[in-house]
Scaffold this motif. Structure first.
Motif, short mmCIF file in Angstrom:
data_model
loop_
_atom_site.label_atom_id
_atom_site.label_comp_id
_atom_site.label_asym_id
_atom_site.label_seq_id
_atom_site.Cartn_x
_atom_site.Cartn_y
_atom_site.Cartn_z
N THR A 299 0.80 -1.19 0.03
CA THR A 299 0.00 0.08 0.02
C THR A 299 0.91 1.46 -0.09
O THR A 299 0.51 2.18 -0.60
N TYR A 302 1.78 1.75 -3.62
CA TYR A 302 0.45 2.00 -4.33
C TYR A 302 0.41 3.59 -4.17
O TYR A 302 -0.18 4.35 -5.13
N SER A 335 -4.12 0.63 3.64
CA SER A 335 -5.34 0.52 2.54
C SER A 335 -6.65 1.40 2.86
O SER A 335 -7.14 1.73 2.04
#
Ligand code: TXA
Ligand code: MG
Length: 348
Positions: A299, A302, A335
């Motif tokens: 994450t 990301y 997340s």
């Protein structure tokens, strides 16, 4: 509004950081890198300079700005703990949070001192303050020697900027300069926490995970992700449309429903493991289908590339974008913060 010439200043040259500080001192607007996203800076205690931020971004006047300072002492001087509903507990939280996270991607909200102009806080009696962890931002703050108000450096409603190029896309001609310091480490805005009541309230999820906040104070509270009516939470900016690329149709889709889009003309933003699974199940994506950007399963990685991906789709003239709804894992990763941004980016 008449167009300015926006200079792009290479921050690897020290003279350019000095020039940027001079522009700021003369009430100008300079976008600069931080470890989260680029900020659009102006003198934060000067109403005229701050007003220019609202005009350049077309930011609604009810959305307050974060003041950036060089260290915890300068931050403390902006707060008026005596006005807090629980002054002792608020001060204790300030001490704990500033020690644990500053310089870094945490913004603290608490009652403000009266010398902070109302325009900076959008008329609220509390102010948001952060010490950024970026050498260029810190050098700029030292040279200016005053708090710098800096919202994310993007036109209002648009995705935040994680590179000088992104800043240019929405603010070229509207600001004096962009200090180009490369791409941002986190790529996700700071976590905003109100400490004034003595019980920390997370107003905006961000680059500091919920678990890291809970480690400092297990009684911290937070609102559900992607919530669009934050009036009661005290963070007015979250009520507005946010993080939206210029794309006609954006859908947030669970992995289980992605397969029908694999061979369609829609563009896709998906995680690595999902791309591998879809290819295994359905074969390679046809060459004439829409653009695919594959982001990491990690994450933090990301988040670093998320806004850049949104701008890439926009520049590619994508008309239909499918965003994979990433799974909530736990409070220790990012997340929940990413899901919050995905929900906002797709709720047009
Ligand atoms: O990482 C970041 O926080 C970046 C970098 C540049 O520091 N800045 C940023 O600013 O994201 P902006 O303006 O895009 O978002 C600031 C958020 C908004 O949700 C706003 O409503 C909230 O902080 N905020 C600011 N002042 C506040 C206040 N006095 N009370 C409650 N919320 C506040
Ligand atoms: Mg913003």
């Amino acid at each position: 509004m008449s167009l300015l010439t926006t200079s792009i200043l290479d921050a690897s040259k020290n003279d350019n950081i000095i020039l940027a500080s001079q522009i700021l001192k003369q009430k100008g607007l300079v976008a600069f890198p931080t470890e989260t996203v680029y900020g659009l800076g102006a003198l934060g205690l000067d109403s005229e300079a701050v007003e220019r931020i609202f005009i350049a971004k077309q930011r609604p006047p009810h959305n307050p700005l974060i003041l950036h300072v060089a260290n915890s002492l300068a931050a403390k001087n902006l707060f008026n703990f005596a006005e807090c509903s629980n002054p002792d507990a608020a001060q204790l939280l300030f001490a704990k949070f500033s020690k644990a996270f500053w310089p870094g991607p945490l913004t603290l909200v608490c009652n403000k001192n009266s010398f902070i102009p109302n325009i900076t806080t959008a008329g609220l009696n509390k102010v948001a303050v952060r010490v950024p962890n970026h050498p260029i931002a810190l050098q700029l703050l030292k040279l200016v020697d005053a708090p710098i108000a800096a919202p994310s450096a993007n036109a209002s409603t648009r995705p935040s900027s994680t590179s000088a190029r992104h800043v240019q896309i929405t603010l070229d001609g509207k600001i004096d300069a962009i200090l180009n310091g490369g791409s941002c480490l986190h790529g996700l805005e700071s976590t905003v926490v109100d400490i004034s009541s003595g019980i920390p309230q997370i107003l905006r999820l961000g680059a500091v995970s919920i678990e890291s906040i809970l480690k400092i104070t297990p009684n911290a509270t937070w609102k559900s992700i992607g919530q669009t009516t934050h009036e009661s939470s005290g963070s007015p900016g979250l009520t507005d449309k946010h993080y939206a690329p210029k794309i006609n149709q954006i859908e947030l889709v669970e992995f289980a429903n992605l397969s029908k889009h694999w061979k369609s003309s829609a563009s896709l933003l998906i995680q690595t493991k999902s791309a591998i699974a879809l290819e295994k199940q359905l074969g390679p994506r046809p060459i004439n289908s829409g653009k695919v950007i594959i982001l990491s399963d990690n994450t933090a990685e990301y988040a670093k590339n998320f806004y850049d991906a949104l701008y890439q789709f926009e520049l590619n003239e994508t008309s239909h974008l499918i965003l994979e709804k990433i799974k909530k894992k736990n409070k220790s990763d990012l997340s929940l913060s990413i899901l919050d941004r995905l929900i906002r980016a797709s709720s047009i």
